[in-house]
Motif scaffolding. Structure first.
Motif, PDB file in Angstrom:
ATOM      1  N   VAL A  32       0.836  -1.198   0.000  1.00  0.00           N
ATOM      2  CA  VAL A  32       0.000   0.000   0.000  1.00  0.00           C
ATOM      3  C   VAL A  32       0.875   1.253   0.000  1.00  0.00           C
ATOM      4  N   ILE A  33       1.930   1.248   0.819  1.00  0.00           N
ATOM      5  CA  ILE A  33       2.767   2.446   0.889  1.00  0.00           C
ATOM      6  C   ILE A  33       3.442   2.713  -0.453  1.00  0.00           C
ATOM      7  N   ALA A  34       3.703   1.661  -1.239  1.00  0.00           N
ATOM      8  CA  ALA A  34       4.301   1.861  -2.565  1.00  0.00           C
ATOM      9  C   ALA A  34       3.385   2.666  -3.465  1.00  0.00           C
ATOM     10  N   GLY A  35       2.075   2.591  -3.225  1.00  0.00           N
ATOM     11  CA  GLY A  35       1.133   3.354  -4.031  1.00  0.00           C
ATOM     12  C   GLY A  35       1.168   4.836  -3.765  1.00  0.00           C
ATOM     13  N   ALA A  36       1.770   5.246  -2.636  1.00  0.00           N
ATOM     14  CA  ALA A  36       1.868   6.660  -2.296  1.00  0.00           C
ATOM     15  C   ALA A  36       3.309   7.142  -2.242  1.00  0.00           C
ATOM     16  N   LEU A  37       4.184   6.301  -1.708  1.00  0.00           N
ATOM     17  CA  LEU A  37       5.603   6.638  -1.559  1.00  0.00           C
ATOM     18  C   LEU A  37       6.444   5.560  -2.240  1.00  0.00           C
ATOM     19  N   PRO A  38       6.458   5.552  -3.559  1.00  0.00           N
ATOM     20  CA  PRO A  38       7.122   4.448  -4.271  1.00  0.00           C
ATOM     21  C   PRO A  38       8.603   4.320  -3.979  1.00  0.00           C
ATOM     22  N   GLN A  39       9.310   5.430  -3.790  1.00  0.00           N
ATOM     23  CA  GLN A  39      10.743   5.324  -3.550  1.00  0.00           C
ATOM     24  C   GLN A  39      11.042   4.650  -2.221  1.00  0.00           C
ATOM     25  N   LEU A  40      10.254   4.961  -1.198  1.00  0.00           N
ATOM     26  CA  LEU A  40      10.440   4.309   0.092  1.00  0.00           C
ATOM     27  C   LEU A  40      10.252   2.807  -0.042  1.00  0.00           C
ATOM     28  N   ALA A  41       9.195   2.397  -0.720  1.00  0.00           N
ATOM     29  CA  ALA A  41       8.941   0.963  -0.896  1.00  0.00           C
ATOM     30  C   ALA A  41      10.050   0.301  -1.697  1.00  0.00           C
ATOM     31  N   GLN A  42      10.532   0.963  -2.731  1.00  0.00           N
ATOM     32  CA  GLN A  42      11.603   0.376  -3.534  1.00  0.00           C
ATOM     33  C   GLN A  42      12.889   0.228  -2.734  1.00  0.00           C
ATOM     34  N   ASP A  43      13.173   1.207  -1.883  1.00  0.00           N
ATOM     35  CA  ASP A  43      14.371   1.110  -1.044  1.00  0.00           C
ATOM     36  C   ASP A  43      14.270  -0.078  -0.088  1.00  0.00           C
ATOM     37  N   ILE A  44      13.094  -0.253   0.508  1.00  0.00           N
ATOM     38  CA  ILE A  44      12.900  -1.362   1.440  1.00  0.00           C
ATOM     39  C   ILE A  44      12.991  -2.695   0.716  1.00  0.00           C
ATOM     40  N   TRP A  45      12.323  -2.822  -0.424  1.00  0.00           N
ATOM     41  CA  TRP A  45      12.333  -4.077  -1.166  1.00  0.00           C
ATOM     42  C   TRP A  45      13.735  -4.404  -1.685  1.00  0.00           C
ATOM     43  N   ALA A  46      14.467  -3.381  -2.100  1.00  0.00           N
ATOM     44  CA  ALA A  46      15.821  -3.607  -2.608  1.00  0.00           C
ATOM     45  C   ALA A  46      16.761  -4.104  -1.516  1.00  0.00           C
ATOM     46  N   ALA A  47      16.413  -3.839  -0.248  1.00  0.00           N
ATOM     47  CA  ALA A  47      17.271  -4.243   0.869  1.00  0.00           C
ATOM     48  C   ALA A  47      16.919  -5.616   1.414  1.00  0.00           C
ATOM     49  N   ARG A  48      16.062  -6.366   0.728  1.00  0.00           N
ATOM     50  CA  ARG A  48      15.568  -7.626   1.303  1.00  0.00           C
ATOM     51  C   ARG A  48      16.660  -8.669   1.500  1.00  0.00           C
ATOM     52  N   GLY A  49      17.767  -8.548   0.765  1.00  0.00           N
ATOM     53  CA  GLY A  49      18.853  -9.498   0.943  1.00  0.00           C
ATOM     54  C   GLY A  49      19.822  -9.111   2.041  1.00  0.00           C
ATOM     55  N   ASP A  50      19.585  -7.969   2.679  1.00  0.00           N
ATOM     56  CA  ASP A  50      20.465  -7.457   3.734  1.00  0.00           C
ATOM     57  C   ASP A  50      19.599  -7.179   4.958  1.00  0.00           C
ATOM     58  N   ALA A  51      19.522  -8.140   5.870  1.00  0.00           N
ATOM     59  CA  ALA A  51      18.597  -8.044   7.003  1.00  0.00           C
ATOM     60  C   ALA A  51      18.841  -6.795   7.841  1.00  0.00           C
ATOM     61  N   GLN A  52      20.103  -6.451   8.078  1.00  0.00           N
ATOM     62  CA  GLN A  52      20.396  -5.277   8.901  1.00  0.00           C
ATOM     63  C   GLN A  52      19.931  -4.003   8.219  1.00  0.00           C
ATOM     64  N   ARG A  53      20.215  -3.882   6.931  1.00  0.00           N
ATOM     65  CA  ARG A  53      19.787  -2.698   6.171  1.00  0.00           C
ATOM     66  C   ARG A  53      18.272  -2.609   6.125  1.00  0.00           C
ATOM     67  N   LEU A  54      17.614  -3.734   5.922  1.00  0.00           N
ATOM     68  CA  LEU A  54      16.150  -3.761   5.872  1.00  0.00           C
ATOM     69  C   LEU A  54      15.553  -3.299   7.194  1.00  0.00           C
ATOM     70  N   ASP A  55      16.063  -3.821   8.289  1.00  0.00           N
ATOM     71  CA  ASP A  55      15.541  -3.429   9.602  1.00  0.00           C
ATOM     72  C   ASP A  55      15.798  -1.955   9.883  1.00  0.00           C
ATOM     73  N   THR A  56      16.942  -1.460   9.449  1.00  0.00           N
ATOM     74  CA  THR A  56      17.258  -0.044   9.670  1.00  0.00           C
ATOM     75  C   THR A  56      16.301   0.852   8.904  1.00  0.00           C
ATOM     76  N   LEU A  57      16.087   0.532   7.641  1.00  0.00           N
ATOM     77  CA  LEU A  57      15.162   1.319   6.827  1.00  0.00           C
ATOM     78  C   LEU A  57      13.760   1.301   7.418  1.00  0.00           C
ATOM     79  N   HIS A  58      13.335   0.117   7.830  1.00  0.00           N
ATOM     80  CA  HIS A  58      11.992  -0.011   8.387  1.00  0.00           C
ATOM     81  C   HIS A  58      11.872   0.786   9.682  1.00  0.00           C
ATOM     82  N   ALA A  59      12.873   0.702  10.522  1.00  0.00           N
ATOM     83  CA  ALA A  59      12.833   1.392  11.810  1.00  0.00           C
ATOM     84  C   ALA A  59      12.850   2.907  11.653  1.00  0.00           C
ATOM     85  N   GLU A  60      13.479   3.398  10.602  1.00  0.00           N
ATOM     86  CA  GLU A  60      13.525   4.841  10.378  1.00  0.00           C
ATOM     87  C   GLU A  60      12.136   5.448  10.189  1.00  0.00           C
TER      88      GLU A  60
END
Length: 315
Positions: free
Chosen positions: A230-258
């Motif tokens: 849903v957030i990709a429908g409004a903030l596509p860059q945020l969603a793309q950054d999160i999805w692109a980090a799926r292979g890096d658990a630490q980076r993914l958690d950091t992005l999500h926590a921000e």
């Protein structure tokens, strides 16, 4: 891009009239602009979809829960799908077809096919409680009639029916059923267990997708094939950054926590109430909610505005 632990699924399920659809990857689900009488503003919808298509999404979802599908007539739903397909260009469109009556589901399926949708999103909508036999009969009939791939929509919060792992496995035996959109499990252990079980019980090209943006840092780490966002429908860059980090658990958690403040608002109020205000704040609105659903209070909108101010430019 390949997932860390599984080759990219085929998911372009042959025998479709428009060449199939890649149901894996990042799908942006947009809301449906409409007036107080439920008449869809197709020009506005087209602009929202075109923005998502230009952002590089793998697919675009229309008439999901945030897209207010249950608040729209068959005519308006058909108009929405046609407008979305036209605006999406070469990007596949996943169209919601859920309804209370099976005959209405078929009407929505045929309209989506005529409009050129690449896949259908099928939710087991209920008023009276549904049994697994009821839902099995629904999916059997739709799968037999459909010329496009079907994504099962497991959304207990709105449909009041839970697709168990055993039911998903059974329904996935249909060649025409190509994916499931599950709610994100609350923990990584639960996500790993569910994905491992479903992967072992379904064919290799069956796509295991997840939604529930407030918990979306969990399924990608467990090897999910898709994020229906849903957030990709409004903030596509945020969603793309999160999805692109799926292979890096630490980076993914950091992005999500921000963006914890944003996820807290999603948890408390739901995407259908939060996203219209995001679009308004981004000057991409107006996007009135379908009555009787009421908008957020001014103090909650102020919290949302503050959360957006802490983000980078989302455009």
């Amino acid at each position: 891009m390949e997932r860390p632990d599984r080759a990219t699924p085929r998911a372009a399920l042959g025998h479709t009239g428009n060449g199939g659809v890649m149901l894996a990857g990042l799908a942006a689900f947009t809301l449906t602009p409409m007036d107080a009488d439920g008449v869809v503003d197709t020009d506005h919808l087209g602009r929202l979809v075109a923005r998502l298509a230009a952002s590089g999404m793998d697919s675009i979802g229309v008439l999901g829960s945030t897209g207010s599908y249950m608040y729209l007539s068959a005519t308006q739903r058909a108009r929405a799908v046609a407008a979305a397909v036209e605006a999406a260009g070469s990007v596949p469109v996943l169209a919601g077809i859920g309804a209370l009556r099976s005959s209405d589901v078929m009407i929505h399926l045929r309209a989506a096919e005529r409009a050129g949708a690449s896949a259908a999103l099928l939710a087991p909508v209920s008023y009276l409680p549904l049994s697994e036999a009821d839902v099995t009969a629904l999916v059997d009939s739709v799968a037999a009639a459909s010329s496009i791939p079907i994504c099962l929509y497991n959304n207990p919060a709105t449909t009041h029916f839970t697709m168990t792992e055993a039911l998903v496995t059974a329904l996935a035996a249909h060649p025409q059923v190509g994916a499931v959109k599950n709610p994100a499990p609350a923990t990584l252990a639960a996500a790993k267990a569910q994905i491992a079980h479903l992967r072992a019980q379904t064919r290799d090209d069956f796509v295991l997708g997840y939604s529930g943006d407030a918990l979306i840092n969990t399924p990608p780490k467990a090897g999910a094939d898709a994020w229906y966002s849903v957030i990709a429908g409004a903030l596509p860059q945020l969603a793309q950054d999160i999805w692109a980090a799926r292979g890096d658990a630490q980076r993914l958690d950091t992005l999500h926590a921000e963006h914890a403040a944003l996820w807290a608002l999603f948890k408390a109020h739901g995407g259908i109430r939060v996203v219209p205000h995001i679009l308004d704040l981004l000057k991409l609105g107006p996007a009135p909610l379908p009555l009787p659903v009421q908008p957020l209070s001014t103090d909650i909108v102020a919290q949302l505005d503050a959360a957006l101010d802490r983000m980078k430019d989302p455009a």
